[in-house]
Enzyme design. Structure first.
Site, PDB file in Angstrom:
ATOM      1  N   SER A 117     -39.199 -13.692  37.816  1.00 16.34           N
ATOM      2  CA  SER A 117     -39.263 -12.227  37.733  1.00 16.34           C
ATOM      3  C   SER A 117     -38.843 -11.775  36.342  1.00 16.34           C
ATOM      4  O   SER A 117     -37.957 -10.935  36.164  1.00 16.34           O
ATOM      5  CB  SER A 117     -38.378 -11.568  38.798  1.00 16.34           C
ATOM      6  OG  SER A 117     -38.740 -10.213  38.979  1.00 16.34           O
ATOM      7  N   LYS A 133     -45.411  -7.120  39.150  1.00 18.90           N
ATOM      8  CA  LYS A 133     -45.751  -8.232  38.265  1.00 18.90           C
ATOM      9  C   LYS A 133     -46.978  -9.004  38.747  1.00 18.90           C
ATOM     10  O   LYS A 133     -47.653  -9.664  37.949  1.00 18.90           O
ATOM     11  CB  LYS A 133     -44.550  -9.164  38.125  1.00 18.90           C
ATOM     12  CG  LYS A 133     -43.362  -8.552  37.397  1.00 18.90           C
ATOM     13  CD  LYS A 133     -42.227  -9.553  37.239  1.00 18.90           C
ATOM     14  CE  LYS A 133     -41.069  -8.967  36.449  1.00 18.90           C
ATOM     15  NZ  LYS A 133     -40.307  -7.959  37.203  1.00 18.90           N
ATOM     16  N   SER A 136     -40.515  -5.123  41.527  1.00 14.93           N
ATOM     17  CA  SER A 136     -41.059  -6.245  40.759  1.00 14.93           C
ATOM     18  C   SER A 136     -42.316  -6.865  41.342  1.00 14.93           C
ATOM     19  O   SER A 136     -42.911  -7.753  40.705  1.00 14.93           O
ATOM     20  CB  SER A 136     -39.992  -7.334  40.591  1.00 14.93           C
ATOM     21  OG  SER A 136     -39.130  -7.011  39.521  1.00 14.93           O
TER      22      SER A 136
END
Length: 565
Positions: free
Chosen positions: A403, A229, A226
């Site tokens: 997230s 991102k 993640s």
């Protein structure tokens, strides 16, 4: 100024007391490096500090008063309402920063250029005595702490410094950046922890200069999970602008009375009674019903249009609680359990479900509809009503803090649309890559198969991640600032709220990354000497996510505590 709510303080007392003991030594260092001219701002808000301190006494009695206003604005300035109250209040109290309550509240929203209003004000009044006057008379003889127009009214607000640039690098008041050998002596042993698997890479950069201070395979690409991102955030902000909004509309086809609900790619569109600042399906239905009645229309053929996006809606990982089918039309991220973040069961056809909810809302206004089906609004259709998301800066902050995979994939597709690339999973990845390359970032080895990091085909290097963070901190790129302000705060917000319960709570700000066998952490810290550092730690082939996270947290904490100059 508006004092943040203190009602949640009582519930947060044990945590606050524990964290206070952790950060007290850091405050001593911060106080020692404060610039003399900040004394004026401290004096201006002293009455406000006194009021706040009285509200939370005696817990704050033992904590020192900070003066380094420039460091305060590294706290997140735009958070969901559900976390703003106690996190800012407890965060300020924990660090002994009662002043933060005023400065953060005064920081204000993004202006039309994507820059915090407070940053603009600071640039304009560096030689002045403060910011907003709150009605004080222009009477230079009035040196009291209250307004000349109303007894007890607040004095002029201190002008908040910029979110990042005020950490002192440009003024020459801070110590030199950490030395590479000294950093290596601290970080190397921690990164050799077996909990970090068989491969680990890292980089640390001085944000003020962009100089790399430490590297361990910094140019080697690993699965980033993640932390992807961060790249999605910077790409979307640079391609679309911080003020861009996603719009959902209802359009009426001429002659046929076909009403088309047209998706604009906003996964935060909500059908809840209280929209809490997000675009509301209820508001859209109310306005649409009023427009139909004005035209004398009481019955329509209802359709929905999801053609803004292309390709498969289902992510390659398949049906998964971490991500809904990626559709241009959905409400509340297609969650079925009433949650607003984290994994949740999802609807299999978000667009159809959203349109059925829209039909039910229209029915309350006496508008009859047919059972909805897919369609495409023509150029001849008249827009009856529309609702728009908050600005992209707020969407990016929510994506990073929580997230949020649904927002990440939506922003990847929006980036594709802005750059005339096919808006599907692959196209979103290509658009992100191309946009970051345009920014002059180190793209060697980088690959984007999606925008969320759920795809194991993604590859990022620590060099790219730290360059992204440094670029977002560039004073000349305020449009990218949300890529930093949205980072979770250790021990307080988002995916770091349950981590750093001791150590660097409130000091580390970072995006987490977790897949089976993959753990990552990338963000910023202000080190022991007051330098803002960007870091990225990636680990592969880990066997225990809990142990790997703890190892990464210890490494970030050591970086924050490092007086390695």
């Amino acid at each position: 100024m508006v004092v943040p709510e203190l009602r949640p303080w009582r519930a947060a007392r044990p945590r606050v007391a524990r964290l206070a003991r952790t950060v007290r030594p850091r405050l001593t260092v911060a106080a020692a490096s404060v610039k003399p001219q900040l004394a004026r701002a401290t004096a201006a808000v002293r009455p406000r500090v006194a009021r706040i301190t009285q509200s939370v006494a005696p817990k704050l009695a033992a904590l020192p008063r900070p003066k380094n206003l420039k460091a305060l604005t590294t706290l997140p300035l735009s958070l969901p309402r559900t976390v703003r109250t106690w996190q800012y209040t407890a965060g300020a109290a924990t660090a002994g920063l009662a002043l933060t309550a005023g400065v953060v509240t005064a920081a204000g929203p993004w202006d039309s250029s994507g820059q915090r209003t407070a940053e603009r004000d600071w640039a304009a009044v560096q030689e002045g005595s403060g910011g907003t006057d709150h009605g004080r008379k222009s009477d230079t003889s009035d040196s009291s702490a209250t307004s000349g127009t109303s007894a007890g009214a607040p004095a002029p607000a201190p002008s908040a410094p910029s979110v990042l640039t005020g950490l002192g690098g440009a003024t020459g008041t801070l110590k030199a950046a950490p030395a590479g050998r000294a950093l290596a002596a601290v970080l190397d042993p921690l990164l050799k922890n077996p909990a970090l698997g068989t491969r680990r890479t890292a980089a640390v950069v001085d944000v003020a200069t962009g100089k790399r201070l430490y590297g361990l395979g910094a140019g080697q690409a690993l699965v980033p999970a993640s932390t992807t991102k961060i790249a999605t955030a910077v790409a979307a902000l640079s391609a679309l602008g911080a003020d861009h909004r996603l719009t959902t509309r209802a359009a009426l086809e001429p002659d046929t009375n076909e009403l088309v609900l047209v998706g604009g790619g906003d996964p935060t569109l909500t059908a809840r009674t209280d929209p809490e600042g997000w675009a509301s399906l209820r508001t859209l239905a109310d306005s649409t019903a009023a427009a139909l009645k004005k035209r004398g229309v009481r019955q329509v053929t209802l359709s929905y249009d999801t053609t803004l996006y292309a390709g498969a809606e289902l992510h390659p990982i398949g049906v998964n609680d971490n991500l809904a089918p990626v559709s241009a039309l959905m409400t509340d991220e297609a969650r079925t359990d009433g949650s607003t973040s984290g994994p949740a069961p999802r609807l299999t056809d978000p667009a159809a479900s959203a349109t059925r909810a829209f039909a039910a809302l229209l029915a309350k206004h006496g508008i009859k509809t047919t059972s909805p089906g897919p369609s495409k609004a023509t150029a001849r259709a008249s827009t009856l009503a529309q609702v728009s998301s908050p600005p992209l800066s707020a969407l990016v902050e929510r994506m990073l803090t929580n997230s949020d995979n649904d927002l990440a994939e939506a922003l990847a597709r929006q980036t594709a649309l802005a750059t005339k690339t096919r808006p599907d999973f692959a196209g979103g990845g290509r658009a992100i890559h191309a946009q970051l390359k345009k920014l002059g970032l180190p793209m060697t080895g980088a690959r984007f198969a999606d925008g969320s990091g759920l795809n194991r085909a993604d590859r990022l290097t620590p060099a790219l991640l730290t360059a992204l963070l440094a670029k977002a901190g560039d004073p000349s790129r305020p449009d990218l600032r949300a890529a930093l302000t949205g980072l979770p705060v250790a021990g307080f917000t988002g995916t770091l709220s349950a981590r750093y319960t001791d150590g660097a709570a409130g000091v580390v700000r970072a995006k987490t990354g977790t897949l089976t066998g993959v753990n990552a952490l990338a963000g910023t810290v202000v080190d022991h000497d007051g330098r803002l550092l960007a870091f990225a730690f990636l680990a592969a082939n880990t066997t225990s996510p809990t142990e790997a996270q703890a190892a990464l947290d210890r490494t970030a904490t050591a970086l924050a505590a490092c007086g390695c100059g």
